[in-house]
Scaffold this active site. Structure first.
Site, short mmCIF file in Angstrom:
data_model
loop_
_atom_site.label_atom_id
_atom_site.label_comp_id
_atom_site.label_asym_id
_atom_site.label_seq_id
_atom_site.Cartn_x
_atom_site.Cartn_y
_atom_site.Cartn_z
N HIS A 62 1.37 20.54 69.01
CA HIS A 62 0.30 20.33 68.04
C HIS A 62 0.13 18.84 67.73
O HIS A 62 0.97 18.24 67.05
CB HIS A 62 0.65 21.12 66.76
CG HIS A 62 -0.39 21.09 65.70
ND1 HIS A 62 -1.24 22.15 65.45
CD2 HIS A 62 -0.75 20.14 64.80
CE1 HIS A 62 -2.04 21.85 64.45
NE2 HIS A 62 -1.77 20.63 64.03
N HIS A 64 -3.14 15.67 67.04
CA HIS A 64 -4.57 15.32 66.91
C HIS A 64 -4.75 13.91 67.45
O HIS A 64 -4.56 12.93 66.71
CB HIS A 64 -5.03 15.34 65.44
CG HIS A 64 -4.78 16.63 64.72
ND1 HIS A 64 -5.78 17.52 64.44
CD2 HIS A 64 -3.65 17.18 64.20
CE1 HIS A 64 -5.27 18.57 63.79
NE2 HIS A 64 -3.98 18.37 63.63
N SER A 146 -17.10 25.82 56.52
CA SER A 146 -17.07 26.95 55.59
C SER A 146 -18.47 27.33 55.12
O SER A 146 -18.66 28.41 54.56
CB SER A 146 -16.18 26.61 54.39
OG SER A 146 -16.68 25.45 53.74
N HIS A 181 -9.67 25.67 62.15
CA HIS A 181 -9.15 24.57 61.34
C HIS A 181 -8.19 25.07 60.26
O HIS A 181 -7.02 24.71 60.25
CB HIS A 181 -10.27 23.72 60.73
CG HIS A 181 -9.72 22.61 59.90
ND1 HIS A 181 -9.74 22.63 58.53
CD2 HIS A 181 -9.09 21.46 60.24
CE1 HIS A 181 -9.16 21.53 58.06
NE2 HIS A 181 -8.76 20.81 59.09
N HIS A 208 -4.29 26.07 61.48
CA HIS A 208 -3.50 25.57 60.36
C HIS A 208 -3.46 26.68 59.31
O HIS A 208 -4.49 27.31 59.05
CB HIS A 208 -4.15 24.33 59.73
CG HIS A 208 -4.22 23.14 60.62
ND1 HIS A 208 -5.37 22.73 61.24
CD2 HIS A 208 -3.28 22.24 60.98
CE1 HIS A 208 -5.13 21.64 61.95
NE2 HIS A 208 -3.87 21.32 61.82
N GLU A 211 -0.47 25.24 54.59
CA GLU A 211 0.21 23.96 54.76
C GLU A 211 0.70 23.43 53.41
O GLU A 211 1.78 22.87 53.32
CB GLU A 211 -0.80 22.97 55.41
CG GLU A 211 -0.25 21.58 55.63
CD GLU A 211 -1.21 20.72 56.45
OE1 GLU A 211 -2.32 21.20 56.76
OE2 GLU A 211 -0.83 19.59 56.78
N ASP A 307 2.24 16.85 64.97
CA ASP A 307 0.94 16.74 64.32
C ASP A 307 0.34 15.40 64.78
O ASP A 307 0.85 14.78 65.72
CB ASP A 307 1.07 16.81 62.79
CG ASP A 307 -0.10 17.55 62.14
OD1 ASP A 307 -1.16 17.65 62.78
OD2 ASP A 307 0.04 18.02 61.01
C1 BEZ Z 1 -15.32 22.72 55.27
O1 BEZ Z 1 -15.30 23.57 54.40
O2 BEZ Z 1 -16.17 22.70 56.15
C2 BEZ Z 1 -14.20 21.69 55.24
C3 BEZ Z 1 -13.23 21.78 54.27
C4 BEZ Z 1 -12.20 20.86 54.22
C5 BEZ Z 1 -12.14 19.84 55.17
C6 BEZ Z 1 -13.11 19.76 56.15
C7 BEZ Z 1 -14.15 20.68 56.19
FE FE2 Z 2 -2.64 19.52 62.40
#
Ligand code: BEZ
Ligand code: FE2
Length: 404
Positions: A62, A64, A146, A181, A208, A211, A307
Site C-alpha cells: 500500500h 501512494h 461521496s 477510498h 481504507h 483509520e 502508505d
Molecule cells: C468526498 O467525500 O468526496 C471526500 C471526502 C474526504 C476526502 C476527499 C473526498
Molecule cells: Fe493510504
C-alpha cells in the site's frame, strides 16, 4: 539458468544454510551448490557477499506515489489536521510530483528490496512510471466521491482508468486492481459498482477503513471533527454510510483493508469470517495520531506497508519494519521479527494473489539479498538481525534479472 548462493536462505520452512537456488524467470530448484552445479553445468553462478541472506523480493502492499513531493506540507499529529492540510496542499503537491520524482521513489523502494508494490492511484498519474519500473505493481485504481451529483462523472473516469491499467503491456508486470477510498468519501452506489468491477474481473480489491477515531465518530454518530470538514467542503452534515453497511458491501469478495486501527474486536472478527485481510501501516498510523493496530490480537492475515510519503518519511520497507518493532513493544521481539518478515513476503503475495513472496519451486525468481555486518552469533535471531541491520539490500532480482 542461474544459480545463486548465500549463507542463509529464507524459505517457507525457515532459514536454511549451505544451500543455493537455481532459477530462470522462476525458481527451478533449491539444493546444495554442489548438486545444482553438477546438474546445471551451463548455469551462471552468483556468489553473494559473506554473511548474506537470500530473501524473496519484499512486497509493499500500500503506497501512494502521487504524494511523493510531500516533506513538510502536510500536518502530522492528528487525522483531522492532516486531512485539512491534504485539501489545502493537494494541488501543489500533485503539481510538484512528476514522473522523475515517482521513479526515484520506485528506485528507493527497490534499494530496500521491494520487488512488488500496491500503488493506490487516485488519478492514474502514476501509470506510466508503474509501467516503466521493473517492479511488479498491483495498480489500485481508486474511486472517491461521496456526492451523488457527481457519481456518474466520477464512475466514468474510474472506468477509463481501469481500462488504461488493463491495456498495459504484459511485460510491465502490472496487475489492474480496484481501491475504494474510504467509507466516508465514497457514495454507497459507487462503492457497490466498484466492488462488482473487482469481482467480475477477479481483481485485487482494497479500501481504507477505520483509520482514525474521527472517522469512527463520523460514521457512528455524524459527530466529531469530520462534521466541520464535511460542512465546509461538502455542505453536508450526515455520513453517506455506516460502519456496518460499508463492511457488508464487501461480504462476497475478499478485500485488503488498509489500517483498521479503530475497528472493534467484533468488527475484526466479522472481517475475518468474510475472508478479508489488513494492510498495517505502523508509521503512518503513528504520524497521523491514529493509534496502534493491536496485531497481537489479530486473527485475520495482515501485510505491512509504508502508505505514501503523504504520511511517512520514507518508502523503505526496512524502516517500516524497524518502526513496527518499536511500536509493538509488548510482543516478544524474535517472534515479532519473524511475523513481520512473513507479512512483507509470503502473506503479502497471497493477499494480493501473486505468484511471488516465497523461495519455493515454481514461484517467480524475485529476490532481495541482504548482507549482515558479521556472521550471526545465534542463528535463531536471524530475522531480527536482518531487520535491524538492513538500510539497503545488496542485490535485487525480478523474474530472474538483476536490477541492484
Ligand atoms: C468526498 O467525500 O468526496 C471526500 C471526502 C474526504 C476526502 C476527499 C473526498
Ligand atoms: Fe493510504
Amino acid at each position: 539458468m542461474k544459480i545463486i548462493h548465500a549463507d542463509f536462505i529464507y524459505t517457507p520452512d525457515g532459514f536454511i544454510k549451505n544451500s543455493a537456488v537455481a532459477f530462470t524467470g522462476t525458481i527451478e530448484e533449491i539444493g546444495t551448490l554442489e548438486v545444482l552445479e553438477t546438474k546445471y553445468t551451463e548455469a551462471e553462478i552468483i556468489y553473494t557477499p559473506a554473511h548474506s541472506v537470500l530473501f524473496p523480493g519484499l512486497i509493499n502492499t500500500h503506497v501512494h506515489l502521487e504524494f511523493s513531493a510531500n516533506k513538510t506540507s502536510l500536518a502530522y499529529g492528528s487525522f483531522n489536521s492532516w486531512l485539512d492540510s491534504v485539501i489545502e496542499h493537494r494541488d501543489d503537491l500533485m503539481g510538484a510530483c512528476d514522473n522523475a520524482m515517482m521513479m526515484h521513489e520506485c528506485e528507493e523502494m527497490m534499494r530496500s528490496g521491494i520487488t512488488t508494490f500496491g500503488a493506490i492511484s487516485s488519478f492514474g498519474n502514476e501509470l506510466e512510471v508503474c509501467e516503466k519500473t521493473p517492479q511488479r505493481v498491483v495498480f489500485f485504481n481508486e474511486l472517491i466521491g461521496s456526492n451523488a451529483m457527481y457519481a456518474d462523472m466520477l464512475y466514468g473516469d474510474f472506468e477509463d482508468r481501469v481500462r488504461a491499467s488493463q491495456s498495459c503491456d504484459p511485460g510491465s508486470r502490472i496487475t489492474p486492481a480496484v481501491a475504494i477510498h474510504a467509507p466516508y468519501s465514497v457514495h454507497p452506489i459507487l462503492l457497490q459498482k466498484a466492488v462488482n468491477v473487482a469481482k467480475k474481473n477477479q481483481m485485487p480489491l482494497s479500501a481504507h477503513f477505520l483509520e482514525s477515531q474521527e472517522e469512527r465518530e463520523w460514521l457512528e454518530s455524524n459527530e466529531g471533527t469530520f462534521k466541520a470538514f464535511f460542512r465546509k467542503y461538502f455542505n453536508t452534515s450526515t455520513s453517506v454510510t455506516t460502519i456496518e453497511e460499508f463492511m457488508h458491501a464487501f461480504d462476497t469478495y475478499p478485500t485488503h483493508f488498509a489500517h483498521c486501527v479503530q475497528a472493534t474486536p467484533e468488527e475484526l472478527d466479522y472481517l475475518h469470517r468474510k475472508g478479508h485481510s489488513i494492510a498495517h501501516c505502523p508509521r503512518s498510523n503513528r504520524y497521523l495520531g491514529c493509534g496502534r493496530l493491536a496485531i497481537e490480537d489479530l486473527a485475520l492475515p495482515f501485510s505491512v506497508a509504508t502508505d505514501g510519503l503523504s504520511s511517512n518519511d520514507s518508502l523503505n520497507i526496512f524502516d517500516e519494519l524497524r518502526a513496527a518493532i518499536m511500536l509493538h513493544n509488548d510482543i516478544p521481539i524474535q517472534e515479532l521479527s519473524l511475523q513481520l518478515l512473513r507479512a512483507v513476503t509470503a502473506d503479502a503475495a497471497e493477499l494480493l494473489g501473486l505468484n511471488c513472496g516465497k523461495i519455493e519451486v515454481g514461484r517467480f525468481a524475485d529476490f532481495a539479498v541482504i548482507t549482515l555486518p558479521e556472521a550471526p552469533v545465534r542463528e535463531e535471531e536471524l530475522a531480527l538481525w536482518s531487520i535491524l541491520h538492513t538500510k539497503k539490500v545488496s542485490q535485487v532480482y525480478i523474474e530472474g534479472e538483476q536490477y541492484v
